[in-house]
Motif scaffolding. Structure first.
Motif, PDB file in Angstrom:
ATOM      1  N   THR A   2       0.881  -1.082  -0.148  1.00 48.29           N
ATOM      2  CA  THR A   2       0.052  -0.065  -0.118  1.00 48.29           C
ATOM      3  C   THR A   2       0.933   1.310  -0.084  1.00 48.29           C
ATOM      4  O   THR A   2       0.525   2.077  -0.763  1.00 48.29           O
ATOM      5  CB  THR A   2      -0.669  -0.139   1.267  1.00 48.29           C
ATOM      6  OG1 THR A   2      -1.777  -1.190   1.211  1.00 48.29           O
ATOM      7  CG2 THR A   2      -1.870   1.096   1.022  1.00 48.29           C
ATOM      8  N   VAL A   3       1.933   1.208   0.722  1.00 47.58           N
ATOM      9  CA  VAL A   3       2.815   2.420   0.628  1.00 47.58           C
ATOM     10  C   VAL A   3       3.308   2.875  -0.547  1.00 47.58           C
ATOM     11  O   VAL A   3       3.409   3.912  -0.892  1.00 47.58           O
ATOM     12  CB  VAL A   3       3.888   2.307   2.099  1.00 47.58           C
ATOM     13  CG1 VAL A   3       5.085   3.200   1.803  1.00 47.58           C
ATOM     14  CG2 VAL A   3       3.365   2.275   3.433  1.00 47.58           C
ATOM     15  N   LEU A   4       4.001   1.611  -1.108  1.00 48.00           N
ATOM     16  CA  LEU A   4       4.412   1.522  -2.047  1.00 48.00           C
ATOM     17  C   LEU A   4       3.638   2.208  -3.618  1.00 48.00           C
ATOM     18  O   LEU A   4       3.919   3.012  -4.354  1.00 48.00           O
ATOM     19  CB  LEU A   4       5.210   0.313  -3.038  1.00 48.00           C
ATOM     20  CG  LEU A   4       6.395  -0.354  -1.787  1.00 48.00           C
ATOM     21  CD1 LEU A   4       6.657  -1.598  -2.402  1.00 48.00           C
ATOM     22  CD2 LEU A   4       7.636   0.731  -2.091  1.00 48.00           C
ATOM     23  N   THR A   5       2.261   1.707  -3.416  1.00 45.86           N
ATOM     24  CA  THR A   5       1.159   2.080  -4.513  1.00 45.86           C
ATOM     25  C   THR A   5       0.905   3.605  -4.080  1.00 45.86           C
ATOM     26  O   THR A   5       0.862   4.243  -5.229  1.00 45.86           O
ATOM     27  CB  THR A   5      -0.059   1.460  -4.275  1.00 45.86           C
ATOM     28  OG1 THR A   5       0.252  -0.018  -4.403  1.00 45.86           O
ATOM     29  CG2 THR A   5      -0.861   1.928  -5.242  1.00 45.86           C
ATOM     30  N   ASP A   6       0.921   3.956  -2.919  1.00 44.96           N
ATOM     31  CA  ASP A   6       0.486   5.290  -2.544  1.00 44.96           C
ATOM     32  C   ASP A   6       1.747   6.269  -2.944  1.00 44.96           C
ATOM     33  O   ASP A   6       1.594   7.434  -3.349  1.00 44.96           O
ATOM     34  CB  ASP A   6       0.364   5.672  -1.247  1.00 44.96           C
ATOM     35  CG  ASP A   6      -1.195   4.795  -0.834  1.00 44.96           C
ATOM     36  OD1 ASP A   6      -1.934   4.646  -1.539  1.00 44.96           O
ATOM     37  OD2 ASP A   6      -1.377   4.695   0.188  1.00 44.96           O
ATOM     38  N   THR A   7       3.103   5.751  -2.678  1.00 37.78           N
ATOM     39  CA  THR A   7       4.075   6.713  -3.073  1.00 37.78           C
ATOM     40  C   THR A   7       4.337   6.680  -4.544  1.00 37.78           C
ATOM     41  O   THR A   7       4.490   7.845  -5.018  1.00 37.78           O
ATOM     42  CB  THR A   7       5.349   5.829  -2.545  1.00 37.78           C
ATOM     43  OG1 THR A   7       5.290   5.856  -1.195  1.00 37.78           O
ATOM     44  CG2 THR A   7       6.740   6.531  -2.963  1.00 37.78           C
ATOM     45  N   TRP A   8       4.036   5.838  -5.546  1.00 38.02           N
ATOM     46  CA  TRP A   8       3.912   5.890  -6.819  1.00 38.02           C
ATOM     47  C   TRP A   8       2.866   6.901  -7.399  1.00 38.02           C
ATOM     48  O   TRP A   8       3.180   7.779  -8.326  1.00 38.02           O
ATOM     49  CB  TRP A   8       3.545   4.630  -7.492  1.00 38.02           C
ATOM     50  CG  TRP A   8       3.501   4.657  -8.858  1.00 38.02           C
ATOM     51  CD1 TRP A   8       2.443   4.521  -9.685  1.00 38.02           C
ATOM     52  CD2 TRP A   8       4.634   4.815  -9.768  1.00 38.02           C
ATOM     53  NE1 TRP A   8       2.605   4.545 -11.107  1.00 38.02           N
ATOM     54  CE2 TRP A   8       3.880   4.927 -11.228  1.00 38.02           C
ATOM     55  CE3 TRP A   8       5.990   5.116  -9.601  1.00 38.02           C
ATOM     56  CZ2 TRP A   8       4.856   5.133 -12.423  1.00 38.02           C
ATOM     57  CZ3 TRP A   8       6.747   5.251 -10.951  1.00 38.02           C
ATOM     58  CH2 TRP A   8       6.255   5.202 -12.251  1.00 38.02           C
ATOM     59  N   ARG A   9       1.561   6.680  -6.551  1.00 38.06           N
ATOM     60  CA  ARG A   9       0.680   7.742  -7.058  1.00 38.06           C
ATOM     61  C   ARG A   9       1.071   9.247  -6.727  1.00 38.06           C
ATOM     62  O   ARG A   9       0.811  10.272  -7.434  1.00 38.06           O
ATOM     63  CB  ARG A   9      -0.645   7.362  -6.343  1.00 38.06           C
ATOM     64  CG  ARG A   9      -1.376   6.119  -6.519  1.00 38.06           C
ATOM     65  CD  ARG A   9      -2.462   5.958  -5.715  1.00 38.06           C
ATOM     66  NE  ARG A   9      -3.344   4.741  -6.112  1.00 38.06           N
ATOM     67  CZ  ARG A   9      -4.277   4.101  -5.374  1.00 38.06           C
ATOM     68  NH1 ARG A   9      -4.436   4.461  -4.109  1.00 38.06           N
ATOM     69  NH2 ARG A   9      -4.755   3.017  -5.846  1.00 38.06           N
ATOM     70  N   TRP A  10       1.754   9.400  -5.663  1.00 39.40           N
ATOM     71  CA  TRP A  10       2.115  10.749  -5.165  1.00 39.40           C
ATOM     72  C   TRP A  10       3.216  11.328  -6.130  1.00 39.40           C
ATOM     73  O   TRP A  10       3.152  12.518  -6.599  1.00 39.40           O
ATOM     74  CB  TRP A  10       2.891  10.837  -3.669  1.00 39.40           C
ATOM     75  CG  TRP A  10       3.127  12.039  -3.324  1.00 39.40           C
ATOM     76  CD1 TRP A  10       2.314  12.666  -2.463  1.00 39.40           C
ATOM     77  CD2 TRP A  10       4.401  13.055  -3.533  1.00 39.40           C
ATOM     78  NE1 TRP A  10       2.950  14.086  -1.818  1.00 39.40           N
ATOM     79  CE2 TRP A  10       4.198  14.295  -2.835  1.00 39.40           C
ATOM     80  CE3 TRP A  10       5.396  12.872  -4.183  1.00 39.40           C
ATOM     81  CZ2 TRP A  10       5.115  15.046  -2.834  1.00 39.40           C
ATOM     82  CZ3 TRP A  10       6.525  13.938  -4.473  1.00 39.40           C
ATOM     83  CH2 TRP A  10       6.256  15.143  -3.706  1.00 39.40           C
ATOM     84  N   LEU A  11       4.040  10.260  -6.757  1.00 40.92           N
ATOM     85  CA  LEU A  11       5.208  10.746  -7.580  1.00 40.92           C
ATOM     86  C   LEU A  11       4.639  11.056  -9.066  1.00 40.92           C
ATOM     87  O   LEU A  11       5.016  11.922  -9.758  1.00 40.92           O
ATOM     88  CB  LEU A  11       6.232   9.527  -7.659  1.00 40.92           C
ATOM     89  CG  LEU A  11       7.394   9.437  -6.415  1.00 40.92           C
ATOM     90  CD1 LEU A  11       7.929   8.150  -6.623  1.00 40.92           C
ATOM     91  CD2 LEU A  11       8.037  10.753  -6.354  1.00 40.92           C
TER      92      LEU A  11
END
Length: 223
Positions: A2-11
């Motif tokens: 979830t953190v990786l997915t949310d980080t990708w969305r942020w980027l």
């Protein structure tokens, strides 16, 4: 995940890349701070190292003193400068701390490179009637250049990684993305900031490596 997915969305969110607090603006600030600190560090360390390496005296003491500086955390130096009467928020405490941090690899590599020049070559140059200045500029520095540039590369990459501390002193740079993420309790933003710093450091490393290969390539060799 979830953190990786949310980080990708942020980027990948265009809103995070534009504006005064956007990635591009913070990246430009980070690059400017790195270049300024690297230039100041080179102006301080390289002339001393090259001269001491040429003379063959006092270099070991200078290198040992510089290596002692590695044991002092840059964050501790920054805090002391911020608390000092001449400190305060702004760019200068960060610049001073980062310059002190970058001097050891520059000084060490340049001095070792100068002392590593083949003594037979030096003696032959002296036998040809070269003055000390000619020997330094035409023989010793060119032969020591690979190690000197290696020190510059190490210092540059370390500065890119450590310049994130500028945010703690009210400065700019990619560190502001990380500190803003902490303030907002946004783990994806914190991770995104860390990823951006890591990618920037790798790009700087790659550019220096590419520049070194091109510099070593003969004109008649293929790229």
């Amino acid at each position: 995940m979830t953190v990786l997915t949310d980080t990708w969305r942020w980027l990948t969110d265009p809103a995070h890349w534009s504006g005064e607090n956007g990635v591009w603006h913070r990246l430009a600030e980070h690059l400017q701070l790195t270049v300024v600190c690297l230039a100041l560090s080179c102006l301080i360390a390289l002339p001393i190292a090259l001269l001491l390496g040429h003379l063959g005296r006092g270099g070991a003491l200078a290198v040992n003193l510089a290596n002692v500086g590695r044991a002092v955390p840059t964050f501790a130096v920054l805090v002391l400068l911020l608390l000092s009467p001449i400190g305060g928020a702004g760019a200068w405490p960060t610049i001073v701390a980062l310059v002190l941090f970058a001097i050891p690899p520059l000084l060490t590599n340049a001095y070792v490179g100068m002392r590593g020049v083949d003594r037979d070559v030096v003696r032959a140059a002296r036998g040809m009637g070269m003055t000390g200045r000619q020997l330094l500029l035409a023989v010793e520095i060119p032969l020591a250049l690979p190690l000197v540039l290696a020190g510059v590369r190490i210092a540059a990459v370390q500065l890119v990684a450590t310049a994130t501390l500028a945010a703690l002193a009210g400065g700019g740079g990619l560190g502001r993305i990380i500190t803003a993420g902490f303030n907002l309790a946004s783990t994806p933003q914190v991770v995104a900031g860390a990823v951006l710093v890591a990618v920037f450091a790798l790009l700087v490393e790659g550019l220096f490596e590419l520049g070194g290969r091109l510099g070593r390539r003969r004109p008649w060799e293929p790229a």
